[in-house]
Design a protein around this motif. Sequence first.
Motif, PDB file in Angstrom:
ATOM      1  N   VAL A  65      20.229  -5.483 -43.085  1.00  0.00           N
ATOM      2  CA  VAL A  65      19.540  -5.146 -44.345  1.00  0.00           C
ATOM      3  C   VAL A  65      19.065  -3.699 -44.388  1.00  0.00           C
ATOM      4  O   VAL A  65      18.579  -3.246 -45.422  1.00  0.00           O
ATOM      5  N   VAL A  66      19.196  -2.981 -43.276  1.00  0.00           N
ATOM      6  CA  VAL A  66      18.780  -1.574 -43.249  1.00  0.00           C
ATOM      7  C   VAL A  66      20.009  -0.700 -43.470  1.00  0.00           C
ATOM      8  O   VAL A  66      20.971  -0.763 -42.723  1.00  0.00           O
ATOM      9  N   GLU A  67      19.960   0.107 -44.495  1.00  0.00           N
ATOM     10  CA  GLU A  67      21.063   1.027 -44.763  1.00  0.00           C
ATOM     11  C   GLU A  67      20.746   2.381 -44.136  1.00  0.00           C
ATOM     12  O   GLU A  67      19.732   2.993 -44.440  1.00  0.00           O
ATOM     13  N   GLY A  68      21.644   2.836 -43.261  1.00  0.00           N
ATOM     14  CA  GLY A  68      21.420   4.127 -42.627  1.00  0.00           C
ATOM     15  C   GLY A  68      21.897   4.141 -41.196  1.00  0.00           C
ATOM     16  O   GLY A  68      22.643   3.259 -40.749  1.00  0.00           O
ATOM     17  N   THR A  69      21.447   5.139 -40.452  1.00  0.00           N
ATOM     18  CA  THR A  69      21.844   5.308 -39.068  1.00  0.00           C
ATOM     19  C   THR A  69      21.026   4.385 -38.169  1.00  0.00           C
ATOM     20  O   THR A  69      20.103   3.693 -38.613  1.00  0.00           O
ATOM     21  N   TRP A  70      21.361   4.411 -36.879  1.00  0.00           N
ATOM     22  CA  TRP A  70      20.607   3.602 -35.920  1.00  0.00           C
ATOM     23  C   TRP A  70      19.163   4.089 -35.800  1.00  0.00           C
ATOM     24  O   TRP A  70      18.268   3.314 -35.485  1.00  0.00           O
ATOM     25  N   VAL A  71      18.969   5.379 -36.078  1.00  0.00           N
ATOM     26  CA  VAL A  71      17.594   5.888 -36.099  1.00  0.00           C
ATOM     27  C   VAL A  71      16.820   5.235 -37.234  1.00  0.00           C
ATOM     28  O   VAL A  71      15.662   4.823 -37.062  1.00  0.00           O
ATOM     29  N   ASP A  72      17.463   5.117 -38.391  1.00  0.00           N
ATOM     30  CA  ASP A  72      16.819   4.459 -39.537  1.00  0.00           C
ATOM     31  C   ASP A  72      16.506   2.999 -39.210  1.00  0.00           C
ATOM     32  O   ASP A  72      15.449   2.476 -39.583  1.00  0.00           O
TER      33      ASP A  72
END
Length: 276
Positions: A65-72
């Motif tokens: 559910v998180v859109e972005g990089t692994w940092v995000d």
Amino acid sequence: MVALENLGIVFIAGLLTALATGLGALPFFLFDDISTRWNVVLWGLASGIMLSASLFGLVMEGVAVVEGTWVDVAVAIGPGVLAGVALVIVGHEVLEGASINPREYEEADFKKLVLVLGILTVHSFPEGVAVGVAFAELGLENVPAADTLVIGGLTLPVLAVFMTIAISIHNVPEGVATSIPLRAMGVSEWRMVWWAVFSSLPQPIGAVIAYYFVTLARQFLPFGFGFAAGAMVYLVVTEFIPEALSNGAELPRGGRPELTAGLVVGVAVMIPLAFI
């Protein structure tokens, strides 16, 4: 607003996990005792199931559910993981010196039962939270068919079914642990079933609260997944595995082979469900 029907479904799922704890008392209808070896295996099985459910269920769903990089992903889920661990640590502090003697179940008046239930709430609340968070997509539109199951005419999130099954299986050895000292006290089998279920009654409450929260504040859903996963993994590491090793201390090699066998079986059983 959250539909009352959905709250009812989540409550029933949490109640099913609580009722599963009563299954831990059923072997005492047939046997006078459960061997130490099997007790260790059961704790290992519960540990493997919870690790699989947390890592391949909650964490992977949080990543999805998180859109972005692994940092995000780490920024979104990490604080929830830490908060879940903190809940268990605080729970340990609250429970220190307040462990419940099963005899209090039998001899308690109403006020003492309320206190006992409060202590049990601290202990079993995280399991309920995991169930509630897993129902986050219940009733939402545009949920992919692959992420749902139809059971009894109800369309339920696959993760919710998976988590309910995992927590229910995990609760069986919890019920065994509750029943063993009650057996030594001469408590009847059916009362052992009741007290085992009683020890998990906070779970449906925790499930409803967690579901209500993540539904109202969907931007905190990754936090919720991380919270439940962090609490579950920390419980396994600090409670389930030490409990198994304590029970198996007198077995050859300290019960580690039995614990390992249970862990492997628990992981092997739950991983296929996580990828259905």
